[in-house]
Scaffold this motif. Sequence first.
Motif, PDB file in Angstrom:
ATOM      1  N   ILE A   1       0.843  -1.196   0.000  1.00 51.95           N
ATOM      2  CA  ILE A   1       0.000   0.000   0.000  1.00 51.95           C
ATOM      3  C   ILE A   1       0.877   1.244   0.000  1.00 51.95           C
ATOM      4  CG2 ILE A   1      -1.611   1.329   1.411  1.00 51.95           C
ATOM      5  CD1 ILE A   1      -2.995  -1.201   2.137  1.00 51.95           C
ATOM      6  N   HIS A   2       1.933   1.189   0.806  1.00 50.44           N
ATOM      7  CA  HIS A   2       2.867   2.298   0.901  1.00 50.44           C
ATOM      8  C   HIS A   2       3.450   2.623  -0.479  1.00 50.44           C
ATOM      9  CE1 HIS A   2       5.777   4.640   3.374  1.00 50.44           C
ATOM     10  NE2 HIS A   2       6.556   4.459   2.326  1.00 50.44           N
ATOM     11  N   LEU A   3       3.941   1.594  -1.146  1.00 55.51           N
ATOM     12  CA  LEU A   3       4.660   1.820  -2.402  1.00 55.51           C
ATOM     13  C   LEU A   3       3.726   2.151  -3.565  1.00 55.51           C
ATOM     14  CD1 LEU A   3       7.473  -0.835  -2.103  1.00 55.51           C
ATOM     15  CD2 LEU A   3       7.693   1.631  -1.996  1.00 55.51           C
ATOM     16  N   GLN A   4       2.503   1.590  -3.549  1.00 54.74           N
ATOM     17  CA  GLN A   4       1.608   1.940  -4.652  1.00 54.74           C
ATOM     18  C   GLN A   4       1.233   3.413  -4.578  1.00 54.74           C
ATOM     19  OE1 GLN A   4      -2.050   2.570  -4.671  1.00 54.74           O
ATOM     20  NE2 GLN A   4      -1.976   2.815  -2.454  1.00 54.74           N
ATOM     21  N   ASN A   5       1.300   3.981  -3.383  1.00 58.00           N
ATOM     22  CA  ASN A   5       1.029   5.409  -3.285  1.00 58.00           C
ATOM     23  C   ASN A   5       2.231   6.233  -3.715  1.00 58.00           C
ATOM     24  OD1 ASN A   5       1.237   8.029  -1.525  1.00 58.00           O
ATOM     25  ND2 ASN A   5      -0.933   7.610  -1.870  1.00 58.00           N
ATOM     26  N   ILE A   6       3.415   5.808  -3.288  1.00 54.85           N
ATOM     27  CA  ILE A   6       4.617   6.561  -3.654  1.00 54.85           C
ATOM     28  C   ILE A   6       4.924   6.387  -5.135  1.00 54.85           C
ATOM     29  CG2 ILE A   6       7.120   6.653  -3.294  1.00 54.85           C
ATOM     30  CD1 ILE A   6       6.699   6.664  -0.473  1.00 54.85           C
TER      31      ILE A   6
END
Lengths: 373, 531, 347, 370
Positions: free
Chosen positions: D269-274
């Motif tokens: 979730i963190h990386l799909q946002n970044i």
Amino acid sequence: MLKKVITLLMVTILILGLAGCGGEQQGAEEPSGDDWKIGVITGTSSQNEEEFVAGRELVEKYGEDRVIHKTYPDNFTKEQETTITLAMDMASDPSVKAIVFCQAVPGTAAAFEMVREQRDDMLLIAGLPQEDPAIMSEISDIVIDTDNLRRGETIMELAHEMGAKKFIHYSFPRHMSIELLAQRRDIFKQKADELGIEFLEVAAPDPMGEGGIPASQQFILEDVPRQILEHGKDTAIFSTNCAMQEPLIKKALDEGAIFPEQCCPSPYHGYPGALGIEIPEDKIGDIDFIMSEIKGKVSEKGNTGRMATWKVPAAIALINACGDYAVEYAQGKVERQDTDRFIELLKEKAGEIKVQTYKTDNFLLFVGESEIF
Amino acid sequence: MNKPIIQLVDICKEYYGNQVLKKVNVSVRPGEVHALVGENGAGKSTLMNILFGMAVIHNTGGFSGQVFFDGEKVDITSPKEAMDKGIGMVHQEFMLLPGFTITENIKLNREITKHNVISKILGEKMKSLDMESMRKDARKALDTLGLDIYEMLSVEGLPVGHKQFIEIAREIDKTNVRLLVFDEPTAVLTEIEAELFLKAVKKLASTGIAILFITHRLNEVMRVADNITILRDGEVVGKLAREEASVEKMARLMVGRKIDRIQKTEKKSNGSIDENILEIKNLKVNMPGERVKDVSLEVKKGEILGIGGLAGHGKIGIANGVMGLYPSSGEVVFNGDKIKLNNPKDALSKGMAFVSEDRRGVGLLLEESIEKNIALTAMQVQGKFLKRIAGINFALTWKIRAHARKIIKELDIRCTGPEQITRRLSGGNQQKICIARAISLEPELLFVSEPTRGIDVGAKKIVIDLLLKLNQEMGMTIIITSSELAELRSICDRIAIIYDGKLEGVLPPDADDTDFGLMMAGGHGKAKEVS
Amino acid sequence: MGQKFRQFIDNFGYTRIVIILFLFVLLVSAFALELQIKSLLSGILIRTGMNLLLTLAMVPSIQSGTGLNFGLPVGILCGVVGAVLSIAMNLTGGQAFFAANVIGVLLAVVAGYVYGLLLNRVKNQEMLIGTYAGFSVVSGMCMFWILAPFRSPKMIWPYGGRGLRVTVSLEDTFGGILNKFLFRPYKWIDIPWGLLGYVLIFCLFIWLFSRSKTGIAMQTVGSNPRFAEAAGISIDGMRIVGTILSTVLGAMGILVYAQSYGFLQLYTAPLYMAFPAVAAILIGGATVHKASITHVIIGTFLFQALLVVALPVTNAVLPEGNLSEVVRIIISNGIILYALTRIGGGD
Amino acid sequence: MKNAEIKTQQKRMQFMPDIKKGLIRNIVPVVFAVLCIIGACIAQARPLFLLSSVTIRMARNLLLVFSLIIPVVTGLGLNFGIVLGAMAAQIALVAVTHWEITGISGFIVTALLSVPLSIFFGWLTGRILNRAKGNEMITSMMLGFFANGLYQLLFLFVLGGIIPMVNKTIMLPSGIGIKNTVALRGLKYALDNVIKIEYDDLIIPIFTFIVIAVMALAIKFLLQTKLGQELRCVGQDMNIAEASGIDVDKMRITAVILSTILAAWGQLIHLQNIGILQTYGSHEQVGLFAVASILIGGATVTKATIGQAILGTFLFHSLFIISPMAGQKLVGEPQVGEYFRAFVAYGVIGLSLGLHAWQKQQAARNKFEE
């Protein structure tokens, strides 16, 4: 139950507090043509003094109301979110027209991408990028880096000129995963073959590893004398990492080795610390003074003609040029990707340089002239 | 008369050549409350360990004799097996999770579960807890015990009495339970709680469950037990039906034995024998499990005073309180000097020393050498074995070693040398080192707690003789706290009995068995004072 | 015989046997690969010498029961401040080193006392809190380096940056003062007698201290607080003594380190200084409850020797690419991990 | 004691009207909140910007912080080993980027792919932690360093070197090893974009929050199952758990596995946002910051709830957003602001841990004196 009440209460108070205390500028006035600012993000002076001071210079030149200068976290690999917020904070001010990020540390790409999503009009310049060139050139308007490809040839040629028979390349896995650095290494190899120099690749401990920076520096201190003992004094040494420059220069001088260039070429990078150059207060920022001091120290140890750097500090020239270009853009004088104008500005600061592009038109690489001590 | 549910026949057990159970026979019938009475160390716990197939029994060479459950000969090899058969145990120390509710504790690892969407896919472990049914079961178990407490309360912070009830509720909630063992269940209960508890036991028995009740509160035995077995030194010394029993009779059987009164030589005169060396006034000590509620006591110079009483009543707390190891209040006057309470250093430097009952926890540095253990307190408190060089007090290794050698010889400590670490020593030798450390202080008054606990018979005698020698030859006043009454009676000049954190009375060593038994059981309203 | 051999191995610890064997293999291959054996061996000695005091700083903290001192940066910063002040006073050579030590130690006593007070409030959580306290203090000192009023030309930025340089060369002050003292080259090895002598004196001092009244009291607190209490020893007091000593050793240790390294490192460098010391003492066979001088010496030697030898050998074996560094990370951290899983396993 | 009395007493204890006591019990969040407000006042930041920054950061980080709850409940303390979960996620991400699966389907494939990896990593971590009972935290920290070595080995030498890689865009020019930056073009906002609300600068990824909420409910549900009961029991007292027939070691491993899976999804979730993966750096910050967040929320090494995780994440990121601004405004120099931020942030984390430990000591003393 009480806990929940307290939690709720606190969050409410906090949000109210944040809202109440926050500034009132928001949306107060639509920015007119004359209301412009630029944002500059550099490292702290513990990361790189020149970049930081160059940032300060821009602030002094255009005034505090025009240039917002911020620093990215020292621990940037671990705090990418902080880097992103930093850029977002600038972008949320509608009068900011351009952001200059130098060095463009990991996190810049993500930060630029998010800024771009909100601000279509924003000029984004990345200096000395550490992330993938393809991504950086796609996201940024202008990317500017020292020409690591051509440096692959120039450094080797310089080493050859200085009489190097062998060339040692210190690096570590994380750096070799950076495309341009890896490619430069390959060019080194090729050029070394051409010139009849033996190319040696040596792994050093990663300064971001568990031993930290001290472990890498200590390794350089120990390894250089061993290599020189084994390969002789006519060996050129080079490292890809900033933190290793000081021990490298110190040992090159002690052992009489050849030191063609730092990773980030500049008379201020590594030399003053490594050689213990004393700076009287009136000579701060005096480039001629530092050049002559370095020369003195080098000849004192009898290594004249075997150590060099660029005549102009790369990072300082770069940030100043970026800043000037950003200002011109903000004033509406140039288009977003006017690379010709940009190169012009860069030449004003950096003197004789050669510029080429890499893969895309907006990814610029430049090399400066060398000064041999 | 129905068939016995459990029969223990000719049980013998020895630990390292030490016979702890000798041909013990006990049987309990359904619906019967059977009391097992005995002093600490009489062999009750070992018997229960055998019944539950505890690992400690198998690891020490098993036992001889037979166990019949429901008429069948059985070989119980693990507690789980015992539980499966329907034997439940209420432990003395609470096996309760403080963060769980009463219901959760009662249903620990026997939760009632029901299927949900996810568990049908992922299996049993994903079943939801059926808290409602669990709550009902818990309620039922609590009701059986007559405990009117909300079953969803967290156990943390409940009074100990309630915790005991929850333990019991857990056992009776097990549907198959046929025999319940209570290990000194009332030791921590207040009188009212105990009352409630006894009622509950009666009620349980009436449902047909057999109950084995281990205790040393004799009047409780009289209230609930149908039959009584009295153990002493691993032997059954009496089997009584309630009708034929009386508190006095049980007390005599429980403690009575030949008293080996050690012949004392003439004491060295050490000032007036009537002079008080220590006066304790209204001492309260907050020692978990051994709380002292209000004790006043006077100790005469040069005597050996015994402090007796049953476990958990606070006899051990007295020495710990005076020596500052547990928070205490009150007044302690030593040689006319008021001792600062809660300050071990003050007590030590004024001339008192203490041999702790917790040998491995408090008494020894297990990883350190014998000599260091012996010399440490004297060095820290009195500055012995030190030499000041350049402003720093250095320990004089040779002096310590010489001292250690002397003491090792004097006390006959069996070891490879003063440098051996104490962990490797036997219990008796460890105890000698604790005493050695105390007497290195050359104290006027020595507190000794449980000096013979956990050491073998031969060593016991040596330790007792040693204490006697210290008293008689060096004129040291000694206060011995011990759970072994016989031991106290063999060397003490007077014996104080503590009951429920208070002084129940002081008896001469040759007083009647019955008096001791009654006092220890708290049944002796007016203490006979001897002075 | 077999029994005795087993016992010896048990006492010495599998971890260390494994590392020694590994080291031995490395040295043999270094020899076979015709590497600079003399330089490697000398490097091991110098590294051991320069890191020994920092590792030694773990001993008082473990012995007094506060566990591994992850707050070592507190002490290190005191030493660094001492050095900076001595440079600011324009001292050179032995004087500078002496002055740096005196100032560093004085500061460390105060800082150690305060840090000790903090640790007494957070019993059983010392290591975690020490880590964060270290991070925080280092960042706090970064502000100090920026704002510090020193104007010595040796330390200010050459291009007009505010505050002090990241690295300050010690060439003209006390760089190499111990390394060069009584430095004797031999056929197979160069021995820095001065450096080794200096650090061993402190080992001796800590050894002597552990035989003094206070030292014994401190160890007692560490090994069995309840015993200590019963013996009339002040637990909190002894923990403070241990923390002060550890902090002082940290301050002196960084000076030894810096004079050998030749540079003084300000800003974020001290952040990473505690980890190698922790790793070294764990590898030496210490646990979070028990540590001795032998553990320090063996551990520092093995850990540093591994760092010195492993990379050149792997570099020589795998000349292409940077696989050697990755291999080193895996092996050295793997060994520390292994040592940690031994703590819970009983002895 | 009469039942009624006990009930009222219990009530009194739970509804202590004394605000002071409540504040003391929640001292850590309170201190943090006060700091944040002061910081906000000094920084003079735009409220909407603050709000949107905090919202986005919450969306990015909440699940990572949640992943710490189960090990705490099981008595393993704070699991710094969630770094391995993050690694599992990144391996899956690289694979999916390599296969060029995009959009929400790409996200789902990544999430599924990371599960077997995290189960394996979690199982290993659990076994190691079982051998280091009482030292779980430092061991899991060292494990992170160790795993990082293996991770580099995989990404720099094995991929392309031993395992052939067809898709060259993510590979280094030499063909061996993955680039240090991988753009997750196809996956960026894969989850966020399903449903989101935009208002001026403020973007609220509703769907991501829904997913996070579902995970929170799943954790809650799990803790109420038979398995959860056993985990909690192990966390309360290993000996009693053992005695009542629960396989303690197995439960501890289960807890670590669950935590690792959650961490992997959290990192996704963190990386799909970044939108950009720092191949060799993205996982490093995971452990330290998640741990800091949950501690600030008032959790301890023995007790943690969803509520604490949410509150902690909110406070921690507020502080991290506000403190550099405040620092700069206060001192007037950007780099001092940066150091000030680090000083305050780490100092407050240390302080909050200290306060917890101190409270615990205080509580033990009070209990003793009752």
